[in-house]
Scaffold this motif. Structure first.
Motif, PDB file in Angstrom:
ATOM      1  N   ASN A 204      18.138 -24.660   4.476  1.00  0.00           N
ATOM      2  CA  ASN A 204      19.434 -25.274   4.261  1.00  0.00           C
ATOM      3  C   ASN A 204      19.843 -25.955   2.973  1.00  0.00           C
ATOM      4  OD1 ASN A 204      19.757 -24.990   7.300  1.00  0.00           O
ATOM      5  ND2 ASN A 204      19.284 -27.092   7.615  1.00  0.00           N
ATOM      6  N   ALA A 205      18.982 -26.751   2.343  1.00  0.00           N
ATOM      7  CA  ALA A 205      19.133 -27.229   1.138  1.00  0.00           C
ATOM      8  C   ALA A 205      19.366 -26.159  -0.055  1.00  0.00           C
ATOM      9  CB  ALA A 205      17.842 -28.186   0.585  1.00  0.00           C
ATOM     10  N   ALA A 206      18.711 -25.023   0.106  1.00  0.00           N
ATOM     11  CA  ALA A 206      18.901 -23.966  -0.677  1.00  0.00           C
ATOM     12  C   ALA A 206      20.191 -22.909  -0.456  1.00  0.00           C
ATOM     13  CB  ALA A 206      17.728 -22.929  -0.664  1.00  0.00           C
ATOM     14  N   GLY A 207      20.892 -23.280   0.629  1.00  0.00           N
ATOM     15  CA  GLY A 207      21.966 -22.653   1.083  1.00  0.00           C
ATOM     16  C   GLY A 207      21.538 -21.051   1.578  1.00  0.00           C
ATOM     17  N   TYR A 208      20.459 -21.004   2.056  1.00  0.00           N
ATOM     18  CA  TYR A 208      20.152 -19.760   2.594  1.00  0.00           C
ATOM     19  C   TYR A 208      20.811 -19.372   3.784  1.00  0.00           C
ATOM     20  CZ  TYR A 208      17.512 -15.606   3.614  1.00  0.00           C
ATOM     21  OH  TYR A 208      16.861 -14.488   4.206  1.00  0.00           O
ATOM     22  N   ARG A 209      21.523 -18.316   4.090  1.00  0.00           N
ATOM     23  CA  ARG A 209      21.757 -17.892   5.199  1.00  0.00           C
ATOM     24  C   ARG A 209      21.149 -16.441   5.566  1.00  0.00           C
ATOM     25  NH1 ARG A 209      22.973 -22.168   4.779  1.00  0.00           N
ATOM     26  NH2 ARG A 209      24.885 -23.292   4.916  1.00  0.00           N
ATOM     27  N   ALA A 210      20.317 -16.428   6.448  1.00  0.00           N
ATOM     28  CA  ALA A 210      19.382 -15.293   6.623  1.00  0.00           C
ATOM     29  C   ALA A 210      20.482 -14.187   7.469  1.00  0.00           C
ATOM     30  CB  ALA A 210      18.195 -15.545   7.722  1.00  0.00           C
ATOM     31  N   GLU A 211      20.304 -12.938   7.170  1.00  0.00           N
ATOM     32  CA  GLU A 211      20.885 -11.911   7.822  1.00  0.00           C
ATOM     33  C   GLU A 211      20.059 -11.060   8.837  1.00  0.00           C
ATOM     34  OE1 GLU A 211      22.589  -9.125   4.898  1.00  0.00           O
ATOM     35  OE2 GLU A 211      23.734 -10.490   4.115  1.00  0.00           O
ATOM     36  N   GLY A 212      18.795 -11.450   8.823  1.00  0.00           N
ATOM     37  CA  GLY A 212      17.824 -10.827   9.718  1.00  0.00           C
ATOM     38  C   GLY A 212      16.908 -11.902  10.036  1.00  0.00           C
ATOM     39  N   THR A 213      15.722 -11.220  10.771  1.00  0.00           N
ATOM     40  CA  THR A 213      14.804 -12.214  11.152  1.00  0.00           C
ATOM     41  C   THR A 213      13.615 -12.191  10.167  1.00  0.00           C
ATOM     42  OG1 THR A 213      15.037 -11.884  13.544  1.00  0.00           O
ATOM     43  CG2 THR A 213      13.153 -12.719  12.996  1.00  0.00           C
ATOM     44  N   LEU A 214      13.244 -13.613   9.858  1.00  0.00           N
ATOM     45  CA  LEU A 214      12.063 -13.660   8.614  1.00  0.00           C
ATOM     46  C   LEU A 214      10.820 -13.740   9.375  1.00  0.00           C
ATOM     47  CD1 LEU A 214      13.815 -16.487   6.690  1.00  0.00           C
ATOM     48  CD2 LEU A 214      13.803 -14.388   5.922  1.00  0.00           C
ATOM     49  N   ARG A 215       9.876 -13.274   8.784  1.00  0.00           N
ATOM     50  CA  ARG A 215       8.596 -13.065   9.299  1.00  0.00           C
ATOM     51  C   ARG A 215       7.839 -14.528   9.103  1.00  0.00           C
ATOM     52  NH1 ARG A 215       5.395  -8.506   6.399  1.00  0.00           N
ATOM     53  NH2 ARG A 215       6.803  -9.238   4.806  1.00  0.00           N
ATOM     54  N   ARG A 216       7.083 -15.111  10.290  1.00  0.00           N
ATOM     55  CA  ARG A 216       6.583 -16.020  10.086  1.00  0.00           C
ATOM     56  C   ARG A 216       5.131 -16.088  10.557  1.00  0.00           C
ATOM     57  NH1 ARG A 216      10.819 -20.124   9.735  1.00  0.00           N
ATOM     58  NH2 ARG A 216      12.929 -19.346   9.895  1.00  0.00           N
ATOM     59  N   GLN A 217       4.167 -16.944   9.905  1.00  0.00           N
ATOM     60  CA  GLN A 217       2.837 -17.354  10.543  1.00  0.00           C
ATOM     61  C   GLN A 217       2.762 -19.067  10.579  1.00  0.00           C
ATOM     62  OE1 GLN A 217       0.115 -15.084  11.031  1.00  0.00           O
ATOM     63  NE2 GLN A 217      -0.769 -17.195  11.817  1.00  0.00           N
ATOM     64  N   ARG A 218       2.133 -19.375  11.731  1.00  0.00           N
ATOM     65  CA  ARG A 218       2.207 -20.775  11.963  1.00  0.00           C
ATOM     66  C   ARG A 218       0.735 -21.289  12.086  1.00  0.00           C
ATOM     67  NH1 ARG A 218       5.943 -23.723  16.273  1.00  0.00           N
ATOM     68  NH2 ARG A 218       7.333 -23.114  14.544  1.00  0.00           N
ATOM     69  N   PHE A 219       0.333 -22.344  11.403  1.00  0.00           N
ATOM     70  CA  PHE A 219      -0.994 -22.981  11.718  1.00  0.00           C
ATOM     71  C   PHE A 219      -0.634 -24.405  12.123  1.00  0.00           C
ATOM     72  CE2 PHE A 219      -1.014 -19.951   7.983  1.00  0.00           C
ATOM     73  CZ  PHE A 219      -2.060 -19.145   8.517  1.00  0.00           C
ATOM     74  N   ASP A 220      -1.813 -25.106  12.469  1.00  0.00           N
ATOM     75  CA  ASP A 220      -1.475 -26.282  13.418  1.00  0.00           C
ATOM     76  C   ASP A 220      -1.398 -27.422  12.380  1.00  0.00           C
ATOM     77  OD1 ASP A 220      -4.264 -26.104  12.259  1.00  0.00           O
ATOM     78  OD2 ASP A 220      -5.282 -26.696  14.083  1.00  0.00           O
ATOM     79  N   HIS A 221      -2.231 -27.528  11.160  1.00  0.00           N
ATOM     80  CA  HIS A 221      -2.047 -28.603  10.202  1.00  0.00           C
ATOM     81  C   HIS A 221      -1.818 -28.217   9.069  1.00  0.00           C
ATOM     82  CE1 HIS A 221      -3.506 -31.768  13.212  1.00  0.00           C
ATOM     83  NE2 HIS A 221      -4.522 -30.868  13.195  1.00  0.00           N
ATOM     84  N   PHE A 222      -1.146 -29.099   8.162  1.00  0.00           N
ATOM     85  CA  PHE A 222      -0.527 -28.506   6.760  1.00  0.00           C
ATOM     86  C   PHE A 222      -1.821 -28.109   5.712  1.00  0.00           C
ATOM     87  CE2 PHE A 222       0.739 -28.835   2.322  1.00  0.00           C
ATOM     88  CZ  PHE A 222       1.633 -27.979   2.332  1.00  0.00           C
ATOM     89  N   TYR A 223      -3.181 -28.716   6.023  1.00  0.00           N
ATOM     90  CA  TYR A 223      -4.137 -28.535   5.045  1.00  0.00           C
ATOM     91  C   TYR A 223      -4.827 -27.116   5.563  1.00  0.00           C
ATOM     92  CZ  TYR A 223      -6.618 -30.956   9.089  1.00  0.00           C
ATOM     93  OH  TYR A 223      -6.983 -31.562  10.001  1.00  0.00           O
ATOM     94  N   VAL A 224      -4.350 -26.581   6.652  1.00  0.00           N
ATOM     95  CA  VAL A 224      -4.741 -25.305   6.920  1.00  0.00           C
ATOM     96  C   VAL A 224      -3.813 -24.355   6.358  1.00  0.00           C
ATOM     97  CG1 VAL A 224      -5.193 -23.551   8.644  1.00  0.00           C
ATOM     98  CG2 VAL A 224      -5.960 -25.966   9.180  1.00  0.00           C
ATOM     99  N   THR A 225      -2.503 -24.619   6.671  1.00  0.00           N
ATOM    100  CA  THR A 225      -1.461 -24.035   5.778  1.00  0.00           C
ATOM    101  C   THR A 225      -1.617 -23.867   4.095  1.00  0.00           C
ATOM    102  OG1 THR A 225       0.218 -24.631   7.310  1.00  0.00           O
ATOM    103  CG2 THR A 225       1.097 -23.588   5.440  1.00  0.00           C
ATOM    104  N   TYR A 226      -2.081 -24.901   3.695  1.00  0.00           N
ATOM    105  CA  TYR A 226      -2.349 -25.065   2.193  1.00  0.00           C
ATOM    106  C   TYR A 226      -3.560 -24.001   1.950  1.00  0.00           C
ATOM    107  CZ  TYR A 226      -4.522 -26.721  -2.079  1.00  0.00           C
ATOM    108  OH  TYR A 226      -5.132 -26.813  -3.329  1.00  0.00           O
ATOM    109  N   SER A 227      -4.402 -23.844   2.686  1.00  0.00           N
ATOM    110  CA  SER A 227      -5.497 -22.893   2.277  1.00  0.00           C
ATOM    111  C   SER A 227      -5.113 -21.482   2.414  1.00  0.00           C
ATOM    112  CB  SER A 227      -6.726 -23.078   3.366  1.00  0.00           C
ATOM    113  OG  SER A 227      -7.743 -22.043   3.191  1.00  0.00           O
TER     114      SER A 227
END
Length: 298
Positions: A204-227
């Motif tokens: 929202n802050a970047a003003g991005y308007r997606a035209e399609g679905t963005l691929r996503r991968q989810r982790f439980d905690h941020f320190y796992v995401t960081y890795s």
């Protein structure tokens, strides 16, 4: 006090559970086997519950007793912690600091050597808390949290503003360039369950308007995401300046550094009624200096 079991009986009980027998407990407390037995009997009569049973030549704690011992032990630890906090005053050279896990690992701990170099003999003991444990509970002298508490149980000192921005490993962008926001759909967005709104805030802050679905991968905690970020598995929305050191040493880059969310403020929180020791005051001053925020929200 009538609803609290006799303290000598509790002390003997904990020793017997810890040592595994009356004899070992008697040796630990430097009393007789009979004294331990009498104290345990007193506690059993008070509770109306057997706590020990014979196992061969010794008396062993029951599962019920072991569970009770865990809670009693924690209560004694809290009493000891309170006695140290309120009894030693300015003589204490130890400060127990509770901080969010990622903030502690990526911002606070890498800077602590500076504090210790300036104040030899003063020790900062960091206790980390995950998002699920972030409530202001537990034994600590000072807590670091994002946002000022709404209750009057803590005094607050602002010291750092944090915002979210896009971060990625240089190796990932070398393989898959990210020149404009429209290139986001070519990448995997790394999400964190405990920070569910971070990506949407940044988009929202970047003003991005997606035209399609963005691929996503989810982790439980941020320190796992960081890795996963460091390993180049995808793009992330990370807190700055919490990850500033990673950018400085080249582990992460900010493809669009000027596109960021509104700032969120960190505070050092002291429980009301706690007398601030010398190390407490010096650590608070050091936090303000490191955060470059000053006393505007004091």
């Amino acid at each position: 006090m009538s609803r609290i079991p006799p303290l000598p009986a509790l002390k003997a009980f904990l020793a017997a559970c810890r040592a595994g027998s009356y004899s070992a407990a008697a040796e630990e407390l430097n009393v007789t086997h009979g004294a331990i037995s009498r104290q345990i009997q007193t506690l059993e009569e008070w509770l109306g519950q057997k706590l020990f049973e014979r196992a061969g030549q010794r008396m062993a704690p029951t599962p019920h007793a072991l569970a009770f011992a865990v809670e009693v032990g924690e209560a004694f630890e809290r009493i000891n912690d309170a006695a140290e906090r309120y009894g030693k005053g300015s003589a204490s050279m130890l400060l127990r600091v509770s901080a969010p896990a990622t903030f502690a690992m990526r911002w606070l701990i890498p800077r602590l050597d500076d504090f210790h170099q300036r104040h030899p003999g003063m020790l900062i003991q960091v206790q980390t808390a995950t998002t699920q444990q972030i409530s202001l509970a537990g034994s600590f002298d000072l807590a670091i949290r994002r946002g000022s508490p709404q209750t009057g149980h803590f005094s607050a000192q602002a010291f750092l503003d944090e915002w979210l921005t896009l971060v990625a490993a240089p190796s990932l962008l070398a393989r898959q360039p990210l020149d404009t926001l429209m290139d986001l759909h070519r990448h995997v967005l790394l999400e964190t369950e405990t920070r569910p709104g971070d990506w949407q805030q940044w988009l929202n802050a970047a003003g991005y308007r997606a035209e399609g679905t963005l691929r996503r991968q989810r982790f439980d905690h941020f320190y796992v995401t960081y890795s996963a970020l460091i390993d180049g598995l995808g793009l992330g929305v990370g807190p700055m300046p919490t990850l500033e050191h990673d950018v400085t040493v080249g582990r992460l880059v900010q493809p669009f550094a000027d596109l960021r969310t509104p700032s969120r403020r960190y505070y050092s929180l002291t429980p009301a009624g706690v007398s601030k020791t010398l190390i407490h005051r010096r650590f608070e001053d050091w936090l303000v200096e490191q955060g470059n925020l000053g006393d505007s929200d004091k």
